[in-house]
Motif scaffolding. Structure first.
Motif, PDB file in Angstrom:
ATOM      1  N   MET A  42      41.928  24.818 -24.368  1.00  0.00           N
ATOM      2  CA  MET A  42      42.474  25.479 -23.192  1.00  0.00           C
ATOM      3  C   MET A  42      42.517  26.969 -23.472  1.00  0.00           C
ATOM      4  SD  MET A  42      46.148  24.894 -21.349  1.00  0.00           S
ATOM      5  CE  MET A  42      45.855  23.212 -20.901  1.00  0.00           C
ATOM      6  N   SER A  43      42.044  27.764 -22.530  1.00  0.00           N
ATOM      7  CA  SER A  43      41.997  29.212 -22.713  1.00  0.00           C
ATOM      8  C   SER A  43      43.394  29.817 -22.586  1.00  0.00           C
ATOM      9  CB  SER A  43      41.060  29.834 -21.678  1.00  0.00           C
ATOM     10  OG  SER A  43      41.651  29.782 -20.408  1.00  0.00           O
ATOM     11  N   ALA A  44      43.533  31.015 -23.141  1.00  0.00           N
ATOM     12  CA  ALA A  44      44.828  31.713 -23.082  1.00  0.00           C
ATOM     13  C   ALA A  44      45.209  32.036 -21.640  1.00  0.00           C
ATOM     14  CB  ALA A  44      44.783  32.987 -23.913  1.00  0.00           C
ATOM     15  N   ASP A  45      44.220  32.386 -20.781  1.00  0.00           N
ATOM     16  CA  ASP A  45      44.519  32.678 -19.378  1.00  0.00           C
ATOM     17  C   ASP A  45      45.050  31.453 -18.662  1.00  0.00           C
ATOM     18  OD1 ASP A  45      43.801  35.322 -19.542  1.00  0.00           O
ATOM     19  OD2 ASP A  45      41.709  34.964 -18.943  1.00  0.00           O
ATOM     20  N   ARG A  46      44.473  30.320 -18.965  1.00  0.00           N
ATOM     21  CA  ARG A  46      44.925  29.077 -18.306  1.00  0.00           C
ATOM     22  C   ARG A  46      46.337  28.703 -18.750  1.00  0.00           C
ATOM     23  NH1 ARG A  46      41.604  23.453 -17.920  1.00  0.00           N
ATOM     24  NH2 ARG A  46      42.823  22.635 -16.239  1.00  0.00           N
ATOM     25  N   ARG A  47      46.621  28.906 -20.051  1.00  0.00           N
ATOM     26  CA  ARG A  47      47.974  28.613 -20.540  1.00  0.00           C
ATOM     27  C   ARG A  47      48.993  29.537 -19.881  1.00  0.00           C
ATOM     28  NH1 ARG A  47      45.532  27.679 -25.800  1.00  0.00           N
ATOM     29  NH2 ARG A  47      45.763  29.896 -26.186  1.00  0.00           N
ATOM     30  N   ARG A  48      48.641  30.835 -19.702  1.00  0.00           N
ATOM     31  CA  ARG A  48      49.547  31.766 -19.040  1.00  0.00           C
ATOM     32  C   ARG A  48      49.798  31.350 -17.595  1.00  0.00           C
ATOM     33  NH1 ARG A  48      46.272  36.178 -20.100  1.00  0.00           N
ATOM     34  NH2 ARG A  48      46.095  36.018 -22.321  1.00  0.00           N
ATOM     35  N   GLY A  49      48.815  30.789 -16.928  1.00  0.00           N
ATOM     36  CA  GLY A  49      48.962  30.352 -15.546  1.00  0.00           C
ATOM     37  C   GLY A  49      49.861  29.145 -15.391  1.00  0.00           C
ATOM     38  N   MET A  50      50.100  28.411 -16.471  1.00  0.00           N
ATOM     39  CA  MET A  50      50.958  27.224 -16.411  1.00  0.00           C
ATOM     40  C   MET A  50      52.438  27.575 -16.486  1.00  0.00           C
ATOM     41  SD  MET A  50      48.773  24.518 -18.708  1.00  0.00           S
ATOM     42  CE  MET A  50      50.175  23.444 -18.867  1.00  0.00           C
ATOM     43  N   TRP A  51      52.782  28.755 -17.001  1.00  0.00           N
ATOM     44  CA  TRP A  51      54.190  29.111 -17.187  1.00  0.00           C
ATOM     45  C   TRP A  51      55.002  29.118 -15.899  1.00  0.00           C
ATOM     46  CZ3 TRP A  51      56.404  28.094 -21.398  1.00  0.00           C
ATOM     47  CH2 TRP A  51      55.726  28.200 -22.609  1.00  0.00           C
ATOM     48  N   PRO A  52      54.487  29.631 -14.774  1.00  0.00           N
ATOM     49  CA  PRO A  52      55.287  29.565 -13.539  1.00  0.00           C
ATOM     50  C   PRO A  52      55.598  28.114 -13.126  1.00  0.00           C
ATOM     51  CG  PRO A  52      53.540  31.179 -13.284  1.00  0.00           C
ATOM     52  CD  PRO A  52      53.275  30.455 -14.580  1.00  0.00           C
ATOM     53  N   ALA A  53      54.649  27.211 -13.301  1.00  0.00           N
ATOM     54  CA  ALA A  53      54.895  25.806 -12.947  1.00  0.00           C
ATOM     55  C   ALA A  53      55.931  25.196 -13.876  1.00  0.00           C
ATOM     56  CB  ALA A  53      53.595  25.014 -13.003  1.00  0.00           C
ATOM     57  N   ILE A  54      55.837  25.505 -15.154  1.00  0.00           N
ATOM     58  CA  ILE A  54      56.814  24.984 -16.114  1.00  0.00           C
ATOM     59  C   ILE A  54      58.197  25.561 -15.810  1.00  0.00           C
ATOM     60  CG2 ILE A  54      57.487  25.026 -18.554  1.00  0.00           C
ATOM     61  CD1 ILE A  54      54.443  24.896 -19.212  1.00  0.00           C
ATOM     62  N   GLY A  55      58.246  26.863 -15.491  1.00  0.00           N
ATOM     63  CA  GLY A  55      59.529  27.487 -15.144  1.00  0.00           C
ATOM     64  C   GLY A  55      60.155  26.850 -13.917  1.00  0.00           C
ATOM     65  N   GLY A  56      59.336  26.546 -12.894  1.00  0.00           N
ATOM     66  CA  GLY A  56      59.846  25.888 -11.686  1.00  0.00           C
ATOM     67  C   GLY A  56      60.385  24.503 -11.990  1.00  0.00           C
ATOM     68  N   ALA A  57      59.686  23.757 -12.849  1.00  0.00           N
ATOM     69  CA  ALA A  57      60.138  22.409 -13.217  1.00  0.00           C
ATOM     70  C   ALA A  57      61.460  22.478 -13.977  1.00  0.00           C
ATOM     71  CB  ALA A  57      59.073  21.701 -14.048  1.00  0.00           C
ATOM     72  N   ILE A  58      61.585  23.439 -14.880  1.00  0.00           N
ATOM     73  CA  ILE A  58      62.834  23.592 -15.636  1.00  0.00           C
ATOM     74  C   ILE A  58      63.976  23.974 -14.691  1.00  0.00           C
ATOM     75  CG2 ILE A  58      64.004  25.030 -17.365  1.00  0.00           C
ATOM     76  CD1 ILE A  58      61.301  25.060 -18.895  1.00  0.00           C
ATOM     77  N   ALA A  59      63.709  24.885 -13.736  1.00  0.00           N
ATOM     78  CA  ALA A  59      64.745  25.279 -12.770  1.00  0.00           C
ATOM     79  C   ALA A  59      65.198  24.086 -11.941  1.00  0.00           C
ATOM     80  CB  ALA A  59      64.230  26.392 -11.863  1.00  0.00           C
ATOM     81  N   ALA A  60      64.260  23.232 -11.508  1.00  0.00           N
ATOM     82  CA  ALA A  60      64.618  22.047 -10.729  1.00  0.00           C
ATOM     83  C   ALA A  60      65.469  21.093 -11.561  1.00  0.00           C
ATOM     84  CB  ALA A  60      63.354  21.345 -10.233  1.00  0.00           C
ATOM     85  N   LEU A  61      65.135  20.922 -12.830  1.00  0.00           N
ATOM     86  CA  LEU A  61      65.900  20.052 -13.716  1.00  0.00           C
ATOM     87  C   LEU A  61      67.317  20.596 -13.911  1.00  0.00           C
ATOM     88  CD1 LEU A  61      65.983  17.629 -15.642  1.00  0.00           C
ATOM     89  CD2 LEU A  61      65.139  19.148 -17.435  1.00  0.00           C
ATOM     90  N   VAL A  62      67.435  21.896 -14.143  1.00  0.00           N
ATOM     91  CA  VAL A  62      68.757  22.509 -14.329  1.00  0.00           C
ATOM     92  C   VAL A  62      69.602  22.355 -13.070  1.00  0.00           C
ATOM     93  CG1 VAL A  62      69.947  24.722 -14.664  1.00  0.00           C
ATOM     94  CG2 VAL A  62      68.015  24.102 -16.124  1.00  0.00           C
ATOM     95  N   LEU A  63      69.003  22.574 -11.876  1.00  0.00           N
ATOM     96  CA  LEU A  63      69.746  22.410 -10.627  1.00  0.00           C
ATOM     97  C   LEU A  63      70.220  20.974 -10.457  1.00  0.00           C
ATOM     98  CD1 LEU A  63      70.795  23.567  -7.957  1.00  0.00           C
ATOM     99  CD2 LEU A  63      68.616  22.922  -6.946  1.00  0.00           C
ATOM    100  N   GLY A  64      69.358  20.018 -10.775  1.00  0.00           N
ATOM    101  CA  GLY A  64      69.738  18.610 -10.662  1.00  0.00           C
ATOM    102  C   GLY A  64      70.896  18.264 -11.578  1.00  0.00           C
ATOM    103  N   ILE A  65      70.849  18.724 -12.808  1.00  0.00           N
ATOM    104  CA  ILE A  65      71.923  18.454 -13.762  1.00  0.00           C
ATOM    105  C   ILE A  65      73.213  19.139 -13.310  1.00  0.00           C
ATOM    106  CG2 ILE A  65      72.716  18.915 -16.120  1.00  0.00           C
ATOM    107  CD1 ILE A  65      69.751  18.516 -16.993  1.00  0.00           C
ATOM    108  N   ALA A  66      73.111  20.398 -12.879  1.00  0.00           N
ATOM    109  CA  ALA A  66      74.304  21.137 -12.437  1.00  0.00           C
ATOM    110  C   ALA A  66      74.947  20.477 -11.223  1.00  0.00           C
ATOM    111  CB  ALA A  66      73.944  22.584 -12.120  1.00  0.00           C
TER     112      ALA A  66
END
Length: 197
Positions: free
Chosen positions: A1-25
């Motif tokens: 996987m290229s470095a550009d593609r890995r950088r593009g995944m961070w917003p999706a991972i951040g959104g998933a983490i935010a959804a998980l935190v909201l659900g737990i809270a």
């Protein structure tokens, strides 16, 4: 996987983490406020962190939590919200007919409201058509809680505020919706079932 593609995944991972935190809270908040219990309170009720409290309410009390992922959830849809990032949660979601009190706590970062509509036979919650303004038709509304720190209709429930309404409901199926532009499409609806005594 290229470095550009890995950088593009961070917003999706951040959104998933935010959804998980909201659900737990939200789960922690509901557990802390006793929303998982159906006993009707007899005195004023205040959610932790709420800016105001609701009085003791008559009849069967339904706690409604209105939540959202905040202003960072913008997309191109009507009202600017998408991906079911908003919600209404009811506890309990089934009550006997009679006087029903809805106690709404806005845990989100945006203003919300709760409008009560009869649910047509053969339809489920979330199936109403929306207009170009991102809102559903409120014809036949039975009432609403949209006045922060007070009962009845108003301009919206501010973040951290509580609103409430009381109404007699016969047996049937009802849909609770937030009808601010785009909020219904983003997932702000829930079914309330009222049974015969």
């Amino acid at each position: 996987m290229s470095a550009d593609r890995r950088r593009g995944m961070w917003p999706a991972i951040g959104g998933a983490i935010a959804a998980l935190v909201l659900g737990i809270a939200t789960t922690v908040l509901l557990a802390a406020t006793g929303a998982f219990h159906s006993a009707t309170p007899t005195a004023a009720w205040r959610a932790p962190g709420a800016r105001c409290s609701a009085p003791g309410l008559p009849g069967h009390v339904v706690d409604v939590t209105a939540g959202d992922m905040g202003t960072g959830m913008m997309s191109g849809g009507p009202g600017g919200y998408g991906m079911r990032m908003m919600r209404l949660a009811l506890q309990p979601s089934t009550v006997p007919a009679g006087v029903i009190s809805l106690r709404v706590f806005n845990t989100g970062s945006l203003a919300h409201e709760v409008v009560i509509l009869p649910l047509p036979s053969g339809h489920g919650a979330g199936e109403r058509p929306t207009g170009p303004d991102g809102k559903v038709n409120e014809a036949g509304s039975l009432g609403e809680a949209s006045r922060g720190c007070a009962a009845g209709a108003g301009d919206g429930i501010a973040p951290g505020a509580i609103a409430w309404t009381r109404l007699p409901l016969p047996p049937g199926r009802y849909e609770l919706v937030c009808n601010f532009p785009g909020h219904y499409l983003a997932g702000m609806y829930a079914e309330l079932d009222v049974t015969s005594r």
